[in-house]
Design a protein around this motif. Structure first.
Motif, PDB file in Angstrom:
ATOM      1  N   ASN A 150       0.826  -1.213   0.000  1.00 14.78           N
ATOM      2  CA  ASN A 150       0.000   0.000   0.000  1.00 14.78           C
ATOM      3  C   ASN A 150       0.863   1.267   0.000  1.00 14.78           C
ATOM      4  O   ASN A 150       0.422   2.323   0.436  1.00 14.78           O
ATOM      5  CB  ASN A 150      -0.923   0.027   1.217  1.00 14.78           C
ATOM      6  CG  ASN A 150      -1.949  -1.080   1.210  1.00 14.78           C
ATOM      7  OD1 ASN A 150      -1.963  -1.925   2.099  1.00 14.78           O
ATOM      8  ND2 ASN A 150      -2.815  -1.096   0.208  1.00 14.78           N
ATOM      9  N   VAL A 165      -1.501   4.321  -0.004  1.00 14.13           N
ATOM     10  CA  VAL A 165      -2.628   4.311  -0.945  1.00 14.13           C
ATOM     11  C   VAL A 165      -3.422   3.012  -0.812  1.00 14.13           C
ATOM     12  O   VAL A 165      -2.936   1.995  -0.300  1.00 14.13           O
ATOM     13  CB  VAL A 165      -2.141   4.462  -2.403  1.00 14.13           C
ATOM     14  CG1 VAL A 165      -1.467   5.814  -2.627  1.00 14.13           C
ATOM     15  CG2 VAL A 165      -1.171   3.340  -2.771  1.00 14.13           C
ATOM     16  N   ASN A 166      -4.664   3.068  -1.269  1.00 16.78           N
ATOM     17  CA  ASN A 166      -5.518   1.877  -1.451  1.00 16.78           C
ATOM     18  C   ASN A 166      -5.723   1.050  -0.186  1.00 16.78           C
ATOM     19  O   ASN A 166      -5.813  -0.178  -0.243  1.00 16.78           O
ATOM     20  CB  ASN A 166      -4.943   0.981  -2.562  1.00 16.78           C
ATOM     21  CG  ASN A 166      -4.842   1.695  -3.895  1.00 16.78           C
ATOM     22  OD1 ASN A 166      -5.692   2.518  -4.224  1.00 16.78           O
ATOM     23  ND2 ASN A 166      -3.800   1.397  -4.647  1.00 16.78           N
ATOM     24  N   ASN A 202      -5.696   7.218   2.914  1.00 19.24           N
ATOM     25  CA  ASN A 202      -5.433   7.290   1.477  1.00 19.24           C
ATOM     26  C   ASN A 202      -5.241   8.723   1.007  1.00 19.24           C
ATOM     27  O   ASN A 202      -4.449   8.993   0.096  1.00 19.24           O
ATOM     28  CB  ASN A 202      -6.580   6.646   0.700  1.00 19.24           C
ATOM     29  CG  ASN A 202      -6.733   5.166   1.006  1.00 19.24           C
ATOM     30  OD1 ASN A 202      -5.799   4.523   1.473  1.00 19.24           O
ATOM     31  ND2 ASN A 202      -7.904   4.631   0.758  1.00 19.24           N
TER      32      ASN A 202
END
Length: 393
Positions: free
Chosen positions: A104, A122-123, A130
Motif C-alpha cells: 500500500n 494508498v488503497n 489514502n
C-alpha cells in the motif's frame, strides 16, 4: 493480491540395495502466521499518538523496531525412503525486500518531513489515510548487525545466513499527515512490501550412505540432489492512531442591537450616542485553564483595515443598502479601558478560569453610534458586522 508460493518437489529415485534417497522441499503455504509481520497476526499493531497539532508537521514518533521473525519458513531435507533417515540439505539463499511491490506504498508520491522522504500510503480501507498519510521506515534482516536499507532502496539484499527461514525487521517506522486527523484511526491493515527468498543447491553426484552414515563400498551409482525453490510473502502492519487533542476555544456570537434614536442626537463629527453593552465569552477545552488569551477584532466590511483612520478608532463600516444611513457608523469600545478598540490589532483578551473541564474567559465591550462628518445626520439603518478571533500562545 494474495502472496504466492513457488512449491517444487523433486524426487530422484533409484533402486540400489534397498536405499532410496530424495531431495524434499516444503515451504509453508501462505507464510508463517506466527510471525509478527504476517497479515494474519494482529500483534503487528502500530499504536501511535500524534504529538503535535502543527498542521505543517504532523508526525507520529518513530517506532524503534518491529521484528517479524521467520516470516518465511521452509523445510528442505534429504530423505531416505527405506529407513527414514533425514538430513538437512545445505543451500545458498538470496533474500530481498521490496516495499513497493504488493504493498500500500506508492513509489511515485513522496514528501519530505523533518528532512526524511516519506512515501504516500494508498488503497487502504481508510479514506483519510489514502488522502493524507505518508510512511517512512528502513528495513533489514532480523539478525544482529544486518545491513539496513531505506525505502528508496527497494530490493535490498537482506540475506545474512543460509538458513531455511527468513525474517524481516522494520526500523524507525513513522506516519506523517498532510492534514491532522480528528477521528481515531483503528486497526487499519497496511501492506508494507514483499519479501522474496530463493534457495539453490548444486549437488549433481550425491553418494549413498547406509544407516550408519558410511559410504557403501558396493554403490557405484550416484544421484542428482540439486534443487531450486523460492517463496514470497507480504509483510503487513496494522495502524492505530490517536489524534492529537487540540486545545481550542469556542467564542459566542452576540447580536448587538442599538436603540432607535433621533437624527438630531448626532450633530458634530465624532459625536456618539446609544451606548449598548455586550460580552464576548470564550469557552475552552481541558488543558487551557489559567491561560492568557489574546483577541483580534476585524471589520467584516474592511478585513484588511484599509481605512486606517476608521480602524484606529474602532469604527465599523456600515453595510451598503438602499436604506442605509450615509454618515453614521458604529464604534466599538473596550469596556475595561473605555477606549475605542483598534481593529485588526491583537490585544490581551483575558485569562481563563481554573475549571479543568471548561475554562472560560470573557471580556466586556460596548457599541455606540458614531457621527462621521459635519453634514446633517441622514436617517436610515445601520448594519455592521465584525469577527472576534480568540487565541492562546
Amino acid at each position: 493480491m494474495h502472496p504466492y508460493i513457488h512449491y517444487f518437489t523433486f524426487f530422484n529415485l533409484m533402486l540400489l540395495s534397498g536405499n532410496i534417497w530424495a531431495a524434499q522441499q516444503s515451504c509453508n503455504n501462505g507464510g508463517n502466521a506466527a510471525s509478527k509481520l504476517h497479515p494474519s497476526n494482529t500483534r503487528a499493531a502500530v499504536d501511535q499518538n500524534l504529538n503535535s497539532g502543527d498542521v505543517k508537521n504532523i508526525l507520529t514518533p518513530e517506532q524503534q523496531s518491529i521484528v517479524g521473525s521467520s516470516l518465511i519458513k521452509c523445510n528442505i531435507r534429504k530423505y531416505n525412503g527405506v529407513d527414514g533417515q533425514q538430513q538437512m540439505l545445505a543451500g545458498t539463499k538470496t533474500a530481498t525486500f521490496n516495499p513497493f511491490f504488493n504493498s500500500n506504498i506508492s513509489s511515485n508520491m513522496q514528501k519530505t518531513f523533518n528532512g526524511k522522504s516519506y512515501y504516500k500510503i494508498v488503497n487502504t480501507s481508510n479514506k483519510f489515510i489514502n488522502d493524507y498519510a505518508y510512511i517512512y521506515f528502513s528495513y533489514s534482516d532480523n539478525t544482529a548487525k544486518a545491513p539496513e536499507y531505506t525505502l528508496n532502496e527497494p530490493n535490498g539484499n537482506i540475506r545474512t545466513l543460509d538458513t531455511y527461514t527468513q525474517g524481516l525487521k522494520i526500523h524507525n517506522l513513522s506516519i506523517a499527515f498532510d492534514k491532522a486527523p480528528i477521528q481515531p484511526i483503528t486497526n487499519v491493515p497496511i501492506k508494507i512490501g514483499s519479501l522474496d527468498v530463493a534457495w539453490t543447491r548444486q549437488e549433481p553426484n550425491q553418494k549413498y550412505y547406509d544407516i550408519n552414515g558410511t559410504i557403501k563400498p558396493d554403490q557405484s551409482s550416484q544421484q542428482d540432489a540439486s534443487f531450486t525453490t523460492s517463496a514470497t510473502q507480504v509483510a503487513q502492519i496494522r495502524l492505530n492512531i490517536t489524534p492529537y487533542s487540540l486545545k481550542t476555544c469556542n467564542v459566542n456570537s452576540p447580536n448587538v442591537v442599538l436603540p432607535t434614536m433621533s437624527t438630531h442626537t448626532l450633530k458634530n463629527v465624532g459625536d456618539t450616542a446609544g451606548k449598548t453593552n455586550f460580552t464576548v465569552k470564550a469557552t475552552c477545552t481541558s488543558g487551557l485553564e489559567n491561560t492568557l488569551l489574546y483577541s483580534t477584532i476585524v471589520d467584516n466590511q474592511d478585513v484588511g483595515s484599509s481605512q486606517i483612520e476608521k480602524a484606529s478608532k474602532g469604527v465599523l463600516i456600515n453595510a451598503e443598502t438602499p436604506s442605509a444611513s450615509k454618515n453614521v457608523a458604529i464604534q466599538i469600545f473596550d469596556a475595561k479601558t473605555n477606549m475605542p478598540v483598534t481593529l485588526g490589532v491583537e490585544t490581551e483578551f483575558g485569562t481563563t478560569s481554573q475549571d479543568k473541564d471548561n475554562p472560560i474567559a470573557s471580556r466586556g465591550y460596548y457599541a455606540k453610534y458614531y457621527k462621521l462628518d459635519s453634514a446633517n445626520t441622514s436617517a436610515g439603518t445601520l448594519n455592521s458586522t465584525a469577527t472576534v478571533t480568540v487565541m492562546y500562545k
